[in-house]
Every structure is written in C-alpha cells, then in structure tokens.
Design a protein around this motif. Structure first.
Motif, PDB file in Angstrom:
ATOM      1  N   GLY A 134      23.113  -7.838 -19.046  1.00 25.08           N
ATOM      2  CA  GLY A 134      21.913  -8.507 -19.534  1.00 25.08           C
ATOM      3  C   GLY A 134      21.225  -9.272 -18.405  1.00 25.08           C
ATOM      4  N   GLY A 135      19.934  -9.144 -18.292  1.00 24.00           N
ATOM      5  CA  GLY A 135      19.156  -9.870 -17.305  1.00 24.00           C
ATOM      6  C   GLY A 135      19.098  -9.219 -15.934  1.00 24.00           C
ATOM      7  N   ILE A 136      19.747  -8.070 -15.794  1.00 24.00           N
ATOM      8  CA  ILE A 136      19.836  -7.446 -14.473  1.00 24.00           C
ATOM      9  C   ILE A 136      18.551  -6.689 -14.105  1.00 24.00           C
ATOM     10  N   GLY A 137      17.736  -6.391 -15.107  1.00 22.81           N
ATOM     11  CA  GLY A 137      16.486  -5.673 -14.829  1.00 22.81           C
ATOM     12  C   GLY A 137      16.402  -4.293 -15.459  1.00 22.81           C
ATOM     13  N   LYS A 138      17.189  -4.047 -16.507  1.00 19.52           N
ATOM     14  CA  LYS A 138      17.135  -2.738 -17.179  1.00 19.52           C
ATOM     15  C   LYS A 138      15.764  -2.463 -17.780  1.00 19.52           C
ATOM     16  N   SER A 139      15.256  -3.436 -18.523  1.00 21.51           N
ATOM     17  CA  SER A 139      13.997  -3.180 -19.239  1.00 21.51           C
ATOM     18  C   SER A 139      12.833  -3.064 -18.256  1.00 21.51           C
ATOM     19  N   THR A 140      12.869  -3.879 -17.203  1.00 20.86           N
ATOM     20  CA  THR A 140      11.841  -3.788 -16.167  1.00 20.86           C
ATOM     21  C   THR A 140      11.885  -2.398 -15.533  1.00 20.86           C
ATOM     22  N   THR A 141      13.093  -1.967 -15.190  1.00 20.93           N
ATOM     23  CA  THR A 141      13.250  -0.658 -14.561  1.00 20.93           C
ATOM     24  C   THR A 141      12.883   0.452 -15.539  1.00 20.93           C
ATOM     25  N   PRO A 180      19.748  -6.011 -28.692  1.00 23.93           N
ATOM     26  CA  PRO A 180      19.350  -6.843 -29.834  1.00 23.93           C
ATOM     27  C   PRO A 180      18.175  -7.775 -29.505  1.00 23.93           C
ATOM     28  N   LYS A 181      17.957  -8.023 -28.193  1.00 20.97           N
ATOM     29  CA  LYS A 181      16.839  -8.865 -27.768  1.00 20.97           C
ATOM     30  C   LYS A 181      15.488  -8.227 -28.128  1.00 20.97           C
ATOM     31  N   ALA A 182      15.490  -6.899 -28.254  1.00 21.98           N
ATOM     32  CA  ALA A 182      14.296  -6.153 -28.685  1.00 21.98           C
ATOM     33  C   ALA A 182      13.045  -6.419 -27.847  1.00 21.98           C
ATOM     34  N   LEU A 237      20.260   0.354  -7.772  1.00 27.15           N
ATOM     35  CA  LEU A 237      20.496  -0.998  -7.257  1.00 27.15           C
ATOM     36  C   LEU A 237      19.210  -1.809  -7.367  1.00 27.15           C
ATOM     37  N   ASN A 238      19.179  -2.733  -8.319  1.00 24.65           N
ATOM     38  CA  ASN A 238      18.031  -3.629  -8.449  1.00 24.65           C
ATOM     39  C   ASN A 238      18.387  -4.887  -7.649  1.00 24.65           C
ATOM     40  N   ALA A 239      17.816  -5.002  -6.481  1.00 21.62           N
ATOM     41  CA  ALA A 239      18.293  -5.971  -5.495  1.00 21.62           C
ATOM     42  C   ALA A 239      18.129  -7.422  -5.924  1.00 21.62           C
ATOM     43  N   ILE A 298      16.023  -0.653  -5.445  1.00 24.05           N
ATOM     44  CA  ILE A 298      14.725  -1.214  -5.843  1.00 24.05           C
ATOM     45  C   ILE A 298      14.664  -2.637  -5.290  1.00 24.05           C
ATOM     46  N   PRO A 299      13.709  -2.904  -4.419  1.00 26.14           N
ATOM     47  CA  PRO A 299      13.643  -4.263  -3.847  1.00 26.14           C
ATOM     48  C   PRO A 299      13.197  -5.295  -4.877  1.00 26.14           C
ATOM     49  N   ARG A 300      13.469  -6.546  -4.610  1.00 19.35           N
ATOM     50  CA  ARG A 300      12.886  -7.611  -5.433  1.00 19.35           C
ATOM     51  C   ARG A 300      11.442  -7.762  -5.014  1.00 19.35           C
ATOM     52  N   SER A 301      10.577  -7.966  -5.982  1.00 16.93           N
ATOM     53  CA  SER A 301       9.161  -8.086  -5.632  1.00 16.93           C
ATOM     54  C   SER A 301       8.447  -8.986  -6.630  1.00 16.93           C
ATOM     55  N   SER A 302       7.546  -9.824  -6.117  1.00 10.16           N
ATOM     56  CA  SER A 302       6.815 -10.739  -6.989  1.00 10.16           C
ATOM     57  C   SER A 302       5.794  -9.976  -7.845  1.00 10.16           C
ATOM     58  N   VAL A 326       6.520  -7.761  -9.847  1.00  6.47           N
ATOM     59  CA  VAL A 326       7.145  -7.602 -11.165  1.00  6.47           C
ATOM     60  C   VAL A 326       6.715  -8.748 -12.081  1.00  6.47           C
ATOM     61  N   GLN A 327       6.825  -9.983 -11.582  1.00  5.94           N
ATOM     62  CA  GLN A 327       6.433 -11.148 -12.387  1.00  5.94           C
ATOM     63  C   GLN A 327       4.929 -11.157 -12.645  1.00  5.94           C
ATOM     64  N   ARG A 328       4.166 -10.789 -11.597  1.00  2.00           N
ATOM     65  CA  ARG A 328       2.709 -10.817 -11.770  1.00  2.00           C
ATOM     66  C   ARG A 328       2.265  -9.819 -12.831  1.00  2.00           C
ATOM     67  N   ALA A 329       2.899  -8.655 -12.847  1.00  2.52           N
ATOM     68  CA  ALA A 329       2.566  -7.647 -13.863  1.00  2.52           C
ATOM     69  C   ALA A 329       3.033  -8.113 -15.242  1.00  2.52           C
ATOM     70  N   GLU A 330       4.237  -8.691 -15.261  1.00  2.61           N
ATOM     71  CA  GLU A 330       4.833  -9.179 -16.506  1.00  2.61           C
ATOM     72  C   GLU A 330       3.926 -10.211 -17.200  1.00  2.61           C
ATOM     73  N   GLU A 331       3.303 -11.081 -16.383  1.00  3.74           N
ATOM     74  CA  GLU A 331       2.411 -12.096 -16.959  1.00  3.74           C
ATOM     75  C   GLU A 331       1.255 -11.449 -17.721  1.00  3.74           C
TER      76      GLU A 331
HETATM   77  P1  ADP Z   1      17.398  -6.778 -18.762  1.00  3.02           P
HETATM   78  O1  ADP Z   1      16.555  -5.826 -19.521  1.00  3.02           O
HETATM   79  O2  ADP Z   1      18.463  -6.114 -17.964  1.00  3.02           O
HETATM   80  O3  ADP Z   1      17.945  -7.880 -19.628  1.00  3.02           O
HETATM   81  P2  ADP Z   1      14.888  -7.533 -17.555  1.00  3.02           P
HETATM   82  O4  ADP Z   1      14.341  -6.209 -17.175  1.00  3.02           O
HETATM   83  O5  ADP Z   1      14.320  -8.188 -18.765  1.00  3.02           O
HETATM   84  O6  ADP Z   1      16.474  -7.486 -17.679  1.00  3.02           O
HETATM   85  O7  ADP Z   1      14.744  -8.455 -16.256  1.00  3.02           O
HETATM   86  C1  ADP Z   1      15.011  -9.828 -16.251  1.00  3.02           C
HETATM   87  C2  ADP Z   1      14.000 -10.512 -15.349  1.00  3.02           C
HETATM   88  O8  ADP Z   1      14.230 -10.125 -14.010  1.00  3.02           O
HETATM   89  C3  ADP Z   1      12.588 -10.087 -15.713  1.00  3.02           C
HETATM   90  O9  ADP Z   1      11.919 -11.142 -16.307  1.00  3.02           O
HETATM   91  C4  ADP Z   1      11.933  -9.665 -14.420  1.00  3.02           C
HETATM   92  O10 ADP Z   1      10.864 -10.507 -14.137  1.00  3.02           O
HETATM   93  C5  ADP Z   1      13.004  -9.867 -13.361  1.00  3.02           C
HETATM   94  N1  ADP Z   1      13.132  -8.663 -12.492  1.00  3.02           N
HETATM   95  C6  ADP Z   1      13.735  -7.490 -12.795  1.00  3.02           C
HETATM   96  N2  ADP Z   1      13.687  -6.634 -11.748  1.00  3.02           N
HETATM   97  C7  ADP Z   1      13.015  -7.270 -10.752  1.00  3.02           C
HETATM   98  C8  ADP Z   1      12.626  -6.921  -9.413  1.00  3.02           C
HETATM   99  N3  ADP Z   1      12.929  -5.735  -8.870  1.00  3.02           N
HETATM  100  N4  ADP Z   1      11.934  -7.845  -8.694  1.00  3.02           N
HETATM  101  C9  ADP Z   1      11.635  -9.040  -9.223  1.00  3.02           C
HETATM  102  N5  ADP Z   1      11.973  -9.433 -10.453  1.00  3.02           N
HETATM  103  C10 ADP Z   1      12.662  -8.568 -11.237  1.00  3.02           C
END
Ligand code: ADP
Ligand code: SF4
Ligand code: MG
Length: 257
Positions: A10-17, A39-41, A182-184, A209-213, A215-220
């Motif tokens: 959880g929180g690793i970036g599955k849904s983002t990826t 379950p977080k849906a 690998l979500n860095a 997959i590098p960490r990148s800002s 992701v947050q900017r798009a998420e907003e």
């Molecule tokens: P999971 O689905 O595994 O619980 P999320 O995809 O919701 O995790 O990611 C958790 C948070 O991590 C997100 O809010 C997202 O902003 C951040 N995140 C995920 N991947 C990256 C990335 N490559 N770079 C920067 N932020 C990321």
C-alpha cells in the motif's frame, strides 16, 4: 485480451503506475479496463475524469440483483473503462471475498463481452496475500503479474510474499510473474536491492520509474502525467513502460499459444 495484475505494498505507487499505464495504452489505441482491487477504491481517480464509478460492492449493497453495468463501469480518459471493486463494511466481512464477489458480478453482467477490452489491468493491494487478495492470481483472472516496489524494506517484503503466491500457483497454469517495476524512492543502493530481489524471484526488473513532481502536479488536477503533461520526460517513462509490459505479455502469449 491481455490480463495484467499490478501488486505491491500500500502506498508504493500501484494506482499511479496503473493509471499512467492505462493512459499510455489508451494513447496507443488500446481499449483498456482498469479494475481497482484495493478496499481504498481510489485506483481510477486520475483516469475517471473526476467522476469515479460507484464501487461494485456498494452498488450490490444498494441495489442487490438489480445492479447493471452502467452502475459500476465509468468511461474516463481515452475511453478507459473504470471499475472499483470496493471494500466490505468496515469491521464486517472479508476484503478478499469482496474482490471475488466483484469479479463474479462483472462476469455475470458480461462486462468483458460487452466492452471487449484489449487490456484488463487489475490494481491489487499486496500487503496481505491471503486467499482473497491472491484471487486475481489464482482464479485465472490475470495472465501476467507485475510487482511494483521500491528498495524500501517493507515494500520488498510485500513483493517477496507476492512472488511466493505466484510461485505457489504457477503449476496450475495460472498467472506468471511478468516482472518487477521499480518505483523509485531513492533509497540507498535501491537499484541493486531490487535487481537482487528480481533475480532471486526468477524474474527481471522491467523498468525503473523515477520519482517526479509531475506525478503530484497531475494528481492535483485529477489526471495522469500521460494526460496532463504528455510532452514531459515522465510521460515518456510511462509510455516506455507500457511498451515493455506489452512486449512481455505478447511474448508470453505467443509462447503459450
Ligand atoms: P498505491 O496505489 O500503491 O497505494 P499510489 O499510487 O496511490 O499508491 O501512490 C501513493 C502516492 O505516491 C501518490 O499520492 C503519488 O503522488 C505518489 N507517487 C507514486 N509514484 C510516484 C512517482 N514515481 N513520483 C512521485 N510520486 C509518486
Ligand atoms: Fe479475507 Fe484475506 Fe482478510 Fe482473511 S485475510 S478476512 S481472506 S481479506
Ligand atoms: Mg492504490
């Protein structure tokens, strides 16, 4: 139809990826169905165009047998078909059982025959790989499993459990291990640690997959990077990941044909 499951802590970036992969597949002209099995849906929140579908479990609770596909499938960016399995009533019921119930409902309503997706992407929480959460692996739902991890200890611990679950079911012709994404998180020796894990699990690191800002900017904006910043380097990383994942799935499909 290519059926892919993404697992990970959880929180690793599955849904983002998953969402960026769906968006990348959609850009390549594929019809994608993304099914959130957490379950977080919140799996599809950045592809659903601001309006997420009602979860299958909520719809069942509200409407019982009268649930229709329209209630639980919402079309989002690039025609991505968004579904959220949902969770049980807190404190009551089993989250894994909920996923199975949702899958059975989708089959009963002929979701796959109706929408004819080229790719189905399951986004599954991998902290507990109990019988319920392993359903996409063991029920013949996913063909290829990809594990999302960083180099952090707890993420690798979850990844190792998922690898064991895949291993336990592989002789029954169920899902195979497509590889590790690998979500860095930029922890020390990250690439090395994850490479080592992949090797031990008999698979490969598909991509870093590098960490990148971005992701947050798009998420907003409730969007994927692929949609919001299509010209960015980060969008290109996701498009490249989509190519690699498709390549592995097609090769495996041909091998098994
Ligand atoms: P999971 O689905 O595994 O619980 P999320 O995809 O919701 O995790 O990611 C958790 C948070 O991590 C997100 O809010 C997202 O902003 C951040 N995140 C995920 N991947 C990256 C990335 N490559 N770079 C920067 N932020 C990321
Ligand atoms: Fe269900 Fe798994 Fe929780 Fe057991 S551990 S109640 S099978 S979700
Ligand atoms: Mg998620």
């Amino acid at each position: 139809m290519i059926k892919i499951a993404l697992y990970g802590k959880g929180g690793i970036g599955k849904s983002t990826t998953a969402s960026n992969l769906s968006a990348a597949f959609a850009q390549k002209g594929c019809r994608v169905m993304q099914i959130g099995c957490d379950p977080k849906a919140d799996s599809t929140q950045n592809v659903a165009g601001g309006e997420q579908p009602r979860t299958v479990l909520d719809a069942l609770r509200e409407k019982g047998g009268a649930v229709a596909l329209d209630d639980i499938v919402k079309e989002g960016y690039g025609g991505i078909l968004c579904v959220e399995a949902g969770g049980p009533t807190p404190g009551i019921g089993c989250a894994g059982r909920g996923i199975i119930t949702a899958f059975e409902k989708l089959e009963e309503l002929k979701a796959y025959e109706t929408f004819k997706p080229d790719i189905v992407l399951y986004d599954v929480l991998g902290d507990v790989v109990c019988g319920g959460f392993a359903m996409p692996i063991r029920g013949g739902y996913a063909d290829q499993v990809f594990v999302v991890t960083s180099g952090e200890k707890m993420a690798l611990y979850a990844a190792a459990n998922i690898a064991l679950a895949i291993e336990n079911f592989k002789n029954r012709g169920y899902a195979s291990f497509g590889g590790v994404i690998l979500n860095a998180r930029n922890v020390e020796r990250e690439n090395e640690l994850v490479e080592e894990f992949a090797r031990d699990a008999g698979t490969q690191v598909v991509k870093v997959i590098p960490r990148s800002s971005f992701v947050q900017r798009a998420e907003e904006q409730k969007k994927t990077v692929v949609e919001a910043y299509p010209e960015s380097d980060m969008a290109r990383e996701y498009l490249d990941l989509a190519d690699r994942v498709l390549g592995i799935c097609t090769r495996e499909e041909q091998k098994n044909a």
